[in-house]
Design a protein around this motif. Structure first.
Motif, PDB file in Angstrom:
ATOM      1  N   ASN A 181      45.313  32.941  41.315  1.00 21.46           N
ATOM      2  CA  ASN A 181      45.008  34.248  41.903  1.00 21.46           C
ATOM      3  C   ASN A 181      44.341  35.133  40.855  1.00 21.46           C
ATOM      4  O   ASN A 181      44.996  35.658  39.955  1.00 21.46           O
ATOM      5  CB  ASN A 181      46.298  34.900  42.416  1.00 21.46           C
ATOM      6  N   ILE A 182      43.023  35.315  40.990  1.00 27.31           N
ATOM      7  CA  ILE A 182      42.240  35.990  39.955  1.00 27.31           C
ATOM      8  C   ILE A 182      41.281  36.991  40.606  1.00 27.31           C
ATOM      9  O   ILE A 182      40.638  36.676  41.616  1.00 27.31           O
ATOM     10  CB  ILE A 182      41.406  34.971  39.133  1.00 27.31           C
ATOM     11  N   VAL A 183      41.194  38.178  40.021  1.00 31.65           N
ATOM     12  CA  VAL A 183      40.195  39.167  40.416  1.00 31.65           C
ATOM     13  C   VAL A 183      39.247  39.379  39.236  1.00 31.65           C
ATOM     14  O   VAL A 183      39.695  39.619  38.113  1.00 31.65           O
ATOM     15  CB  VAL A 183      40.837  40.508  40.822  1.00 31.65           C
ATOM     16  N   PHE A 184      37.968  39.264  39.513  1.00 29.86           N
ATOM     17  CA  PHE A 184      36.927  39.454  38.499  1.00 29.86           C
ATOM     18  C   PHE A 184      36.033  40.602  38.929  1.00 29.86           C
ATOM     19  O   PHE A 184      35.534  40.630  40.056  1.00 29.86           O
ATOM     20  CB  PHE A 184      36.109  38.174  38.336  1.00 29.86           C
ATOM     21  N   THR A 185      35.822  41.585  38.049  1.00 28.62           N
ATOM     22  CA  THR A 185      34.973  42.719  38.394  1.00 28.62           C
ATOM     23  C   THR A 185      33.527  42.442  38.008  1.00 28.62           C
ATOM     24  O   THR A 185      33.194  42.358  36.835  1.00 28.62           O
ATOM     25  CB  THR A 185      35.464  44.017  37.721  1.00 28.62           C
ATOM     26  N   SER A 186      32.701  42.333  39.029  1.00 18.93           N
ATOM     27  CA  SER A 186      31.269  42.193  38.859  1.00 18.93           C
ATOM     28  C   SER A 186      30.636  43.572  39.058  1.00 18.93           C
ATOM     29  O   SER A 186      31.308  44.589  38.893  1.00 18.93           O
ATOM     30  CB  SER A 186      30.715  41.157  39.843  1.00 18.93           C
ATOM     31  N   SER A 187      29.377  43.624  39.417  1.00 18.41           N
ATOM     32  CA  SER A 187      28.668  44.904  39.449  1.00 18.41           C
ATOM     33  C   SER A 187      27.631  44.938  40.565  1.00 18.41           C
ATOM     34  O   SER A 187      27.009  43.912  40.883  1.00 18.41           O
ATOM     35  CB  SER A 187      27.966  45.134  38.112  1.00 18.41           C
TER      36      SER A 187
END
Length: 243
Positions: free
Chosen positions: A53-59
């Motif tokens: 379970n991973i959240v990655f902040t892109s743009s």
């Protein structure tokens, strides 16, 4: 952060939120690609540590200047600088690891409003000058419009995404609210109750900017709604800074 060092950090961790990144530096643009290596290491260490379970902040920067707004997740990316290109490459890494059993949620964030905005950048400089009663030097025109999202909505959105541990993929996360840079400067003066004036200079270029995302997929998938308008966010920011 090597894979081995990250494995130690991730010991007994149930989920990972990856917000780590070097900012774009025009003098050394290649530094942006250190972010790509870091993101790969994070995903690889999660895989080894059985953290799915991973959240990655892109743009939103991955969309560049694509004129077809609002942008959806299917809009053709067109990054305009190494930082945004790096984010796109890290999304590709996330897709690779999602095929191997991870559930990485890549959140393409709109421009973030925050009381901690860096003062060397436009938003932070505007806020600092308003608090000090200094002029806000404006080099933009009404054709430069941006979508902003309050940092508290970002934080709550990340929490909502974590609550769906098996979901993976790319999601826009914005407010759906757009404002021109001159309008933003005037609103900052108003909400700060400052004596500052906005001094309009001739723009250095006729560059147009028109960022706006469609975030309905995120809202529907994670049962989430935005709580703060730009105006409400700025009121909250100056309430924090004035206490």
């Amino acid at each position: 952060y090597t894979i081995d060092s990250l494995k130690k950090i991730f010991c007994d961790v149930g989920a990972v939120i990856n917000l780590a990144a070097l900012r774009l530096q025009k003098s050394v643009p290649e530094h942006s690609f250190k972010n790509v290596q870091l993101d790969y290491n994070v995903f690889k260490a999660c895989k080894i540590s059985n953290i799915t379970n991973i959240v990655f902040t892109s743009s939103r920067g991955v969309y560049g200047n694509n004129p077809n707004i609002p942008w959806t997740e299917d809009t053709q990316p067109s990054p305009q600088n190494p930082y945004s290109l790096g984010k796109l490459l890290s999304e590709k890494s996330a897709a690779y690891f999602n095929q191997k059993g991870l559930s990485i949620k890549c959140l393409r964030l709109a421009q973030v409003l925050s009381a901690d905005a860096r003062n060397k950048y436009m938003l932070g400089t505007f806020i600092e000058n308003a608090l000090e009663g200094k002029e806000l030097q404006l080099y933009a025109n009404e054709n430069q419009k941006r979508e902003y999202i309050y940092v508290k909505d970002v934080a709550n959105g990340i929490i909502a995404a974590l609550k769906k541990p098996d979901i993976q993929g790319i999601f826009n996360l914005g407010s759906g609210e757009q404002i021109s840079i001159p309008e933003l400067a005037k609103l900052i003066v108003e909400k700060s109750e400052s004596r500052s004036e906005v001094k309009q200079h001739r723009p250095r270029s006729d560059r147009q900017e028109n960022s706006l995302m469609d975030s309905e997929l995120f809202h529907a998938t994670f049962d989430y709604a935005i709580n703060w308008t730009i105006e409400e966010a700025l009121t909250d920011i100056f309430n924090q800074l004035n206490t």
